[in-house]
Design an enzyme around this catalytic site. Structure first.
Site, PDB file in Angstrom:
ATOM      1  N   ARG A 129     -33.348  45.000  28.403  1.00  0.00           N
ATOM      2  CA  ARG A 129     -32.635  46.268  28.235  1.00  0.00           C
ATOM      3  C   ARG A 129     -33.437  47.481  28.736  1.00  0.00           C
ATOM      4  NH1 ARG A 129     -29.391  46.074  22.404  1.00  0.00           N
ATOM      5  NH2 ARG A 129     -28.160  44.216  22.838  1.00  0.00           N
ATOM      6  N   ASN A 167     -33.195  39.797  30.396  1.00  0.00           N
ATOM      7  CA  ASN A 167     -32.036  39.716  29.516  1.00  0.00           C
ATOM      8  C   ASN A 167     -31.350  41.074  29.464  1.00  0.00           C
ATOM      9  OD1 ASN A 167     -30.383  38.540  27.217  1.00  0.00           O
ATOM     10  ND2 ASN A 167     -31.336  40.282  26.174  1.00  0.00           N
ATOM     11  N   GLU A 168     -30.052  41.087  29.755  1.00  0.00           N
ATOM     12  CA  GLU A 168     -29.252  42.304  29.660  1.00  0.00           C
ATOM     13  C   GLU A 168     -29.884  43.454  30.450  1.00  0.00           C
ATOM     14  OE1 GLU A 168     -28.539  42.974  25.485  1.00  0.00           O
ATOM     15  OE2 GLU A 168     -27.374  41.144  25.280  1.00  0.00           O
ATOM     16  N   ASN A 169     -30.280  43.146  31.666  1.00  0.00           N
ATOM     17  CA  ASN A 169     -30.903  44.163  32.517  1.00  0.00           C
ATOM     18  C   ASN A 169     -29.891  45.137  33.112  1.00  0.00           C
ATOM     19  OD1 ASN A 169     -32.646  41.347  33.126  1.00  0.00           O
ATOM     20  ND2 ASN A 169     -33.825  43.146  32.492  1.00  0.00           N
TER      21      ASN A 169
END
Length: 827
Positions: free
Chosen positions: A396, A432-434
């Protein structure tokens, strides 16, 4: 100068050697003092531990390692968890047995910035909370010992101080926007290691086998650690043992002279062996070979032992996953390093229990979210037969500058180097969730793509044998080998019956699809007689992904995560449907439910247990929710049976109203009994939703009812039973709280609070907030992050439980629900 390579067969000569000994390592668990604040300088940490004068400031407390700064405040409902510096100090007795040996502090994980001091000398600083690192304190120890006054002051012991810091820092990963606490402290094991003057820096073992299992290849690479010049020669010997402990007749030795090493010729050594039909590592039969790599010098011999396994895996393009040439449906879950009462400081015993519970549930795959995890977890995955996706904490927030990027590169290099030998690992996760912005004023997709490609190339260069993957960043899905989109059918978007069609659509968009993260939250102990009612409000056909704001409990489109009841009943139905569908998707590589255990998070203060992500199938203290048994009924190999509702003490409805009894089992058939009367035998059919056909519609007696079930699988017969009250009285608005003692054991009293109307009827749909407080000698067992271990929590079906340690004294417990008079009980 020249190197000589000598190849041997494995002989009993080495097997019987009494000279070989493993490098000496001991866990430094005890005799530590801790300070949850910063110091004015290192001098404030330097004094004999446990001594001083009354004016000494600040106040240190005794702790054991591993230790997490946020063991309690990570789930404190009344404050944000501490993010800042903390200090640890101890005094070590150093007695290295090796001539000119090296003394090492080996950190298995410490968050998030760590500085190590010997007396007043800063020896090393490490940035990154999850990868291992070593600190060579040899020279600092020798420098300290040269001062007789210091020696006398500390009675010959070596003062060591360690500063950890988990302060918010935008130029570090993971982002503070991540949905998990970024813990501080020495929360994994810290080891004191003695090495000889020449030792191993790295031993990498790669075991390869063809798809048919006919030919195995073993490649061993070693690097030496020799910070000071040595005058002697060295020799490396290899011994390989099969899973039964029998020596395999392959042996090799590499000899290097001191002059060769001095000239840079003593670097990496590679040895390759080939042999026929190795015993294969699989999830059902995780066969592990043992490789012993022995380093001999004139003054010492040390041994590095590595467990390895031969396996072949393949992701078929838009098709299934193959292990050793056969389809394996990956039945997975996730794990955070987080546990009730200790935060990230999980002991080996706790970790072992957790992984065994997963295996008993039927798990054969795990994604370790969202960072490199303890070596103990990887060892357990190897030995239990659990395939692993492990990733770096680029999670994130966007993409920072060069300092940020360098940490990501370094942590990827360290993760691959440190966990390279584990046969369980098949995927290196790069992020993850970039696609989630927020940390920086600019969110540039092209920059993120460029850096993702750089990490992907780096991973393949360091380890061509494994795949790369990310989750939820569609604009990077073409870069990595394996991709998981966001699919939360029936929770953040859509309804759960859309799961199969949405998954097939997403699978066709990439070469290799693997669905990680699905499920939903459930408040342990909360149940519903009509759990799917919220689906009526939800729009179908609008996708099943998670979008900005979907995790909020307020505003936006109708969704179960906001408008549902968060009951165990609903989540069991959602999981039941997903597992039923997965049995009919032949192209599916597999999935991983999110997550195995509830965990703490700073971004969910309004959840029924504040600051907890409650999507686990077990609570934060390993208490099983009902959904654990749904997974078992589809995945477990050992026969099992479980009646839904073991933690549902009161059901409700009208007299004569038909109700459903559900049984989760992997047995062929089951017979249910209600109050001594058979309800008949049902055959299990995994496509008969819900409960694979093992359900009975019946009517309950007013008052106490007892349900029993007898399940059969072949010659195996299993039993389960529950008792509950059936309430037909209707309730009005809450008017009073009743406190009662349920049990007392070993000085721990369990108290139940029930919310009732003015007539004393329990309000079974009540989800009011309740606050527990205690006055007196005892202590609340709270800040556990569980439904029964929180002083401020939403009620479940009009009740809540708290425990009190009496400390052999007297106390008064109060329970307060807004708009209702407080209740008290003397203990």
């Amino acid at each position: 100068m020249k190197r000589t390579l000598v190849v041997f067969l494995v002989m009993a000569m080495l097997t019987g050697s009494t000279k070989v000994k493993a490098q000496q390592s001991v866990r430094l668990n005890h005799n530590w003092e801790f300070l949850k604040q910063d110091l004015g300088g290192i001098w404030e940490a330097i004094r004999p531990v446990g001594k001083g004068n009354p004016e000494s400031v600040p106040l240190w407390t005794s702790v054991t390692l591993p230790h997490c700064v946020n063991a309690s405040d990570g789930v404190d409902p009344d404050q944000n968890y501490y993010q800042g510096p903390a200090w640890y100090r101890t005094q070590l007795t150093i007695a290295n047995p090796y001539p000119k040996g090296r003394t090492i502090l080996h950190f298995e994980g410490s968050g998030q910035k760590t500085s190590v001091y010997v007396y007043d000398q800063l020896v090393k600083t490490h940035v990154g909370g999850y990868d291992e690192f070593k600190v060579d304190i040899t020279d600092a120890v020798e420098a300290f010992r040269k001062n007789p006054a210091y020696q006398k002051q500390f009675s010959g012991k070596i003062p060591v101080s360690i500063r950890t810091d988990n302060s918010r820092d935008l130029e570090m990963i993971p982002s503070s926007l991540s949905d998990f606490n970024i813990y501080g402290g020495i929360y994994r094991y810290l080891n004191l290691v003695y090495l000889p003057a020449v030792s191993f820096d790295k031993v990498h073992v790669k075991a390869e086998v063809d798809k048919e299992g006919k030919m195995g290849k073993l490649t061993i690479n070693t690097n030496l650690y020799e910070p000071t010049k040595s005058t002697g020669n060295s020799k490396i010997l290899i011994r390989l043992m099969d899973p039964s402990g029998k020596a395999v007749s392959l042996k090799t030795a590499v000899e290097t002279s001191a002059s060769d090493r001095d000239a840079g010729l003593g670097g990496p050594k590679e040895m390759v062996f080939e042999f026929k039909k190795p015993r294969l590592w699989s999830t059902d039969n995780p066969e592990l070979y043992t490789v012993e790599v022995i380093l001999q010098t004139a003054s010492a011999e040390i041994k590095e032992t590595v467990k390895t396994g031969f396996r072949n895996f393949e992701f078929v393009e838009q098709g299934p996953f193959l292990l050793n040439g056969k389809r394996l449906l990956l039945r997975g879950t996730h794990r955070h390093e987080d546990h009730a009462g200790v935060g990230a400081a999980m002991t080996e015993e706790i970790m072992r229990k957790e992984m065994i519970m997963m295996k008993e549930m039927g798990v054969n795959f795990i994604r370790l979210g969202h960072y490199q995890q303890s070596r103990i977890i990887l060892q357990l995955c190897d030995s239990l037969g659990i395939v692993v996706w492990e990733e770096i904490p680029w999670c994130r927030g966007g993409l920072g500058g060069e300092v940020y990027k360098e940490q990501a590169r370094r942590m990827l290099k360290n993760m691959i180097a440190q966990h390279y030998n584990h046969p369980s690992v098949i995927i290196w996760g790069l992020g993850n969730e970039n696609d989630w912005p927020g940390d920086f004023p600019e969110f540039n997709k092209d920059s993120i793509r460029a850096f993702m490609k750089e990490l992907n190339d780096l991973s393949h260069r360091l380890d061509p044998s494994r795949k790369t993957a990310i989750r939820r960043c569609d604009f990077c899905k073409d870069i990595v080998d394996v991709y998981s989109p966001s699919i939360w059918a029936g929770w953040y978007r859509g309804i759960y019956t859309e799961y199969k069609s949405v998954s097939e659509m997403e699978m066709k968009r990439v070469k290799h699809f693997l669905h990680v993260e699905w499920g939903g939250d459930s408040h342990a102990g909360r149940h519903s007689e009509s759990p799917d009612n919220a689906l009526i409000k939800v729009k179908a056909g609008g996708g099943a992904d998670e979008r900005a704001g979907d995790a909020s409990l307020y505003g936006g489109a109708a969704r179960v995560s906001k408008d549902g009841d968060w009951s165990e009943s609903y989540i069991c139905n959602l999981i039941d449907w997903h597992l039923k569908e997965q049995e009919t998707m032949p192209w599916l590589t597999g999935t991983a439910q999110w997550p195995f255990k509830d965990f703490s998070t700073p971004v969910r203060p309004d959840n029924p247990v504040p600051y907890m992500n409650q999507k686990g199938v077990v609570e934060r203290d390993f208490t099983k929710k009902e959904s654990y048994y749904v997974f078992q009924s589809y995945w477990a190999s050992n026969p099992m049976v479980h009646i839904y509702g073991h933690n549902w003490p009161v059901r409700w409805g009208d007299e004569g109203e038909e109700k459903m009894i559900k049984v989760y089992s992997n047995c062929d058939e089951a017979e249910a009994w209600l109050n001594g009367k058979s309800l008949g035998v049902k055959k299990r059919n995994n496509q008969d939703f819900p409960a694979a056909g093992l359900r009975w519609n019946t009517t309950f007696n007013k008052g106490i009812n007892t349900v029993k079930v007898v399940a059969k699988k072949g010659k195996t017969i299993l039993y389960d039973s529950i008792s509950f009250q059936y309430q037909t009285e209707k309730w009005n608005k809450p008017a009073q709280v009743k406190l009662e003692k349920l049990e007392e054991s070993n000085g721990i009293i369990t108290i139940q609070a029930t919310l009732q109307d003015a007539n004393g009827v329990q309000c079974l749909d009540a989800a009011n907030w309740i606050r527990f407080k205690l006055a007196g000698d005892g202590q609340l067992i709270d800040n556990q992050g569980t439904s029964s271990g929180s002083n401020y929590v939403q009620m479940y079906n009009g009740r809540a439980i708290i425990r009190v340690n009496t400390n052999k004294g007297k106390s008064v417990l109060s329970a307060t629900v807004p708009t209702v008079p407080s209740a008290f009980i003397e203990l």
